[in-house]
Design a protein around this motif. Structure first.
Motif, PDB file in Angstrom:
ATOM      1  N   VAL A  79       0.838  -1.205   0.000  1.00 64.21           N
ATOM      2  CA  VAL A  79       0.000   0.000   0.000  1.00 64.21           C
ATOM      3  C   VAL A  79       0.871   1.253   0.000  1.00 64.21           C
ATOM      4  O   VAL A  79       0.596   2.215  -0.730  1.00 64.21           O
ATOM      5  CB  VAL A  79      -0.951   0.000   1.218  1.00 64.21           C
ATOM      6  N   MET A  80       1.921   1.254   0.809  1.00 59.87           N
ATOM      7  CA  MET A  80       2.803   2.417   0.869  1.00 59.87           C
ATOM      8  C   MET A  80       3.455   2.709  -0.476  1.00 59.87           C
ATOM      9  O   MET A  80       3.701   3.863  -0.824  1.00 59.87           O
ATOM     10  CB  MET A  80       3.884   2.205   1.932  1.00 59.87           C
ATOM     11  N   LEU A  81       3.739   1.651  -1.245  1.00 58.48           N
ATOM     12  CA  LEU A  81       4.430   1.825  -2.523  1.00 58.48           C
ATOM     13  C   LEU A  81       3.469   1.976  -3.700  1.00 58.48           C
ATOM     14  O   LEU A  81       3.915   2.112  -4.839  1.00 58.48           O
ATOM     15  CB  LEU A  81       5.362   0.632  -2.772  1.00 58.48           C
ATOM     16  N   ALA A  82       2.174   1.962  -3.410  1.00 53.85           N
ATOM     17  CA  ALA A  82       1.170   2.000  -4.488  1.00 53.85           C
ATOM     18  C   ALA A  82       1.293   3.252  -5.349  1.00 53.85           C
ATOM     19  O   ALA A  82       1.004   3.222  -6.550  1.00 53.85           O
ATOM     20  CB  ALA A  82      -0.229   1.905  -3.892  1.00 53.85           C
ATOM     21  N   ASP A  83       1.716   4.359  -4.749  1.00 55.42           N
ATOM     22  CA  ASP A  83       1.851   5.612  -5.494  1.00 55.42           C
ATOM     23  C   ASP A  83       3.267   5.841  -6.004  1.00 55.42           C
ATOM     24  O   ASP A  83       3.606   6.948  -6.437  1.00 55.42           O
ATOM     25  CB  ASP A  83       1.430   6.792  -4.614  1.00 55.42           C
ATOM     26  N   SER A  84       4.106   4.806  -5.952  1.00 51.13           N
ATOM     27  CA  SER A  84       5.488   4.898  -6.442  1.00 51.13           C
ATOM     28  C   SER A  84       5.653   3.937  -7.608  1.00 51.13           C
ATOM     29  O   SER A  84       6.015   2.763  -7.414  1.00 51.13           O
ATOM     30  CB  SER A  84       6.480   4.550  -5.326  1.00 51.13           C
ATOM     31  N   PRO A  85       5.377   4.395  -8.840  1.00 52.89           N
ATOM     32  CA  PRO A  85       5.411   3.485  -9.993  1.00 52.89           C
ATOM     33  C   PRO A  85       6.783   2.875 -10.267  1.00 52.89           C
ATOM     34  O   PRO A  85       6.878   1.861 -10.976  1.00 52.89           O
ATOM     35  CB  PRO A  85       4.957   4.374 -11.156  1.00 52.89           C
ATOM     36  N   GLY A  86       7.824   3.459  -9.703  1.00 49.81           N
ATOM     37  CA  GLY A  86       9.156   2.907  -9.921  1.00 49.81           C
ATOM     38  C   GLY A  86       9.540   1.809  -8.958  1.00 49.81           C
ATOM     39  O   GLY A  86      10.648   1.267  -9.032  1.00 49.81           O
ATOM     40  N   LEU A  87       8.624   1.446  -8.034  1.00 47.29           N
ATOM     41  CA  LEU A  87       8.888   0.411  -7.048  1.00 47.29           C
ATOM     42  C   LEU A  87       7.768  -0.614  -7.060  1.00 47.29           C
ATOM     43  O   LEU A  87       6.595  -0.248  -7.146  1.00 47.29           O
ATOM     44  CB  LEU A  87       8.999   1.011  -5.643  1.00 47.29           C
ATOM     45  N   ALA A  88       8.115  -1.894  -6.961  1.00 46.16           N
ATOM     46  CA  ALA A  88       7.085  -2.931  -6.961  1.00 46.16           C
ATOM     47  C   ALA A  88       7.506  -4.100  -6.086  1.00 46.16           C
ATOM     48  O   ALA A  88       8.624  -4.628  -6.232  1.00 46.16           O
ATOM     49  CB  ALA A  88       6.819  -3.432  -8.379  1.00 46.16           C
ATOM     50  N   ASP A 109       6.231   8.593   4.281  1.00 46.39           N
ATOM     51  CA  ASP A 109       7.116   9.262   3.324  1.00 46.39           C
ATOM     52  C   ASP A 109       8.575   8.882   3.547  1.00 46.39           C
ATOM     53  O   ASP A 109       9.332   8.694   2.587  1.00 46.39           O
ATOM     54  CB  ASP A 109       6.963  10.784   3.423  1.00 46.39           C
ATOM     55  N   ALA A 110       8.970   8.767   4.818  1.00 46.22           N
ATOM     56  CA  ALA A 110      10.354   8.406   5.143  1.00 46.22           C
ATOM     57  C   ALA A 110      10.652   6.974   4.726  1.00 46.22           C
ATOM     58  O   ALA A 110      11.744   6.676   4.238  1.00 46.22           O
ATOM     59  CB  ALA A 110      10.608   8.595   6.632  1.00 46.22           C
ATOM     60  N   VAL A 111       9.689   6.074   4.929  1.00 50.61           N
ATOM     61  CA  VAL A 111       9.879   4.675   4.538  1.00 50.61           C
ATOM     62  C   VAL A 111      10.021   4.564   3.028  1.00 50.61           C
ATOM     63  O   VAL A 111      10.925   3.893   2.514  1.00 50.61           O
ATOM     64  CB  VAL A 111       8.709   3.808   5.036  1.00 50.61           C
ATOM     65  N   VAL A 112       9.133   5.219   2.288  1.00 56.56           N
ATOM     66  CA  VAL A 112       9.178   5.156   0.825  1.00 56.56           C
ATOM     67  C   VAL A 112      10.482   5.758   0.312  1.00 56.56           C
ATOM     68  O   VAL A 112      11.128   5.199  -0.589  1.00 56.56           O
ATOM     69  CB  VAL A 112       7.970   5.884   0.214  1.00 56.56           C
ATOM     70  N   GLU A 113      10.906   6.881   0.888  1.00 57.83           N
ATOM     71  CA  GLU A 113      12.162   7.517   0.487  1.00 57.83           C
ATOM     72  C   GLU A 113      13.340   6.569   0.724  1.00 57.83           C
ATOM     73  O   GLU A 113      14.248   6.464  -0.110  1.00 57.83           O
ATOM     74  CB  GLU A 113      12.355   8.802   1.271  1.00 57.83           C
TER      75      GLU A 113
END
Length: 215
Positions: free
Chosen positions: A21-30, A108-112
């Motif tokens: 869910v956290m990475l759902a808005d990060s298309p460069g991560l899967a 945000d910190a986790v995704v970064e």
């Protein structure tokens, strides 16, 4: 677009779902695979850019052993954990992880952190700094002053040709120095197989400053 492939070693399915869910808005991560143990993950021979690893798993495995196994398979590791045990954090830090991020950190910190680690960059957090500063058992490697100079320049991001020009040595000599430095760290039980590893070892030994986290 380059998509970084993420594997997760975590024995709570809800945490894996939370990462997705956290990475759902990060298309460069899967997140492409998950497992409850490191051997289970490795059994699938995954092609991954990064593994997120919890420190405390139900199989009772050692963080050091888990990180070593993943690194031996050519996989970089970012610890994502709620474990508060300083000893376990130090074990992971010494095994060569790219960083340590708490599950309680802001999204945000986790995704970064995942974005940086998936690109092969070290992730500077207070947990990683504390693991270094609080570890009395970091073995001395006995680098000469010249080796320390070469390590500080090379690990800071300079290429071998540039280090050669700055030190007045030949490129071949610089490559020999780097090989000897890696061998000394390996002999001390502090492997430095990659340039990121060398950077971390240089920070641990005070040859490079601890970088500040971005505001």
């Amino acid at each position: 677009m380059v998509v970084r492939r993420i594997g997760v070693v975590e024995d709570h399915a809800s945490v894996v779902l939370g990462i997705e869910v956290m990475l759902a808005d990060s298309p460069g991560l899967a997140v492409v695979t998950s497992a409850t143990t490191v051997p289970e993950l490795l059994a699938g021979r995954p092609d991954l850019d990064l593994v997120l690893l919890d420190l405390r798993l139900a199989d009772g495995s050692s963080p050091f052993t888990n990180v070593e196994a993943l690194r031996a398979a050519g996989l970089e590791v970012l610890v994502f954990t709620g474990a508060e045990n300083p000893y376990m954090v130090r074990l992971a830090a010494k095994a060569g992880v790219l960083g340590i991020v708490r599950k309680s950190a802001p999204v945000d910190a986790v995704v970064e952190a995942i974005e940086a680690a998936a690109a092969g960059l070290p992730v500077v957090t207070t947990e990683w700094a504390a693991a270094i500063d609080g570890d009395p058992d970091l073995s001395e490697v006995g680098l000469s002053p010249r080796q320390q100079e070469v390590l500080a320049l090379y690990a800071s991001g300079e290429k071998a040709d540039r280090v050669a020009r700055l030190t007045g040595l030949s490129r071949e000599t610089i490559n020999d120095y780097v090989a000897r430095i890696r061998a000394k760290y390996a002999a001390a039980g502090r492997p430095a197989a990659t340039k990121v590893d060398l950077y971390m070892r240089a920070v641990e030994d005070g040859l490079l400053p601890m970088p500040e986290r971005p505001a």
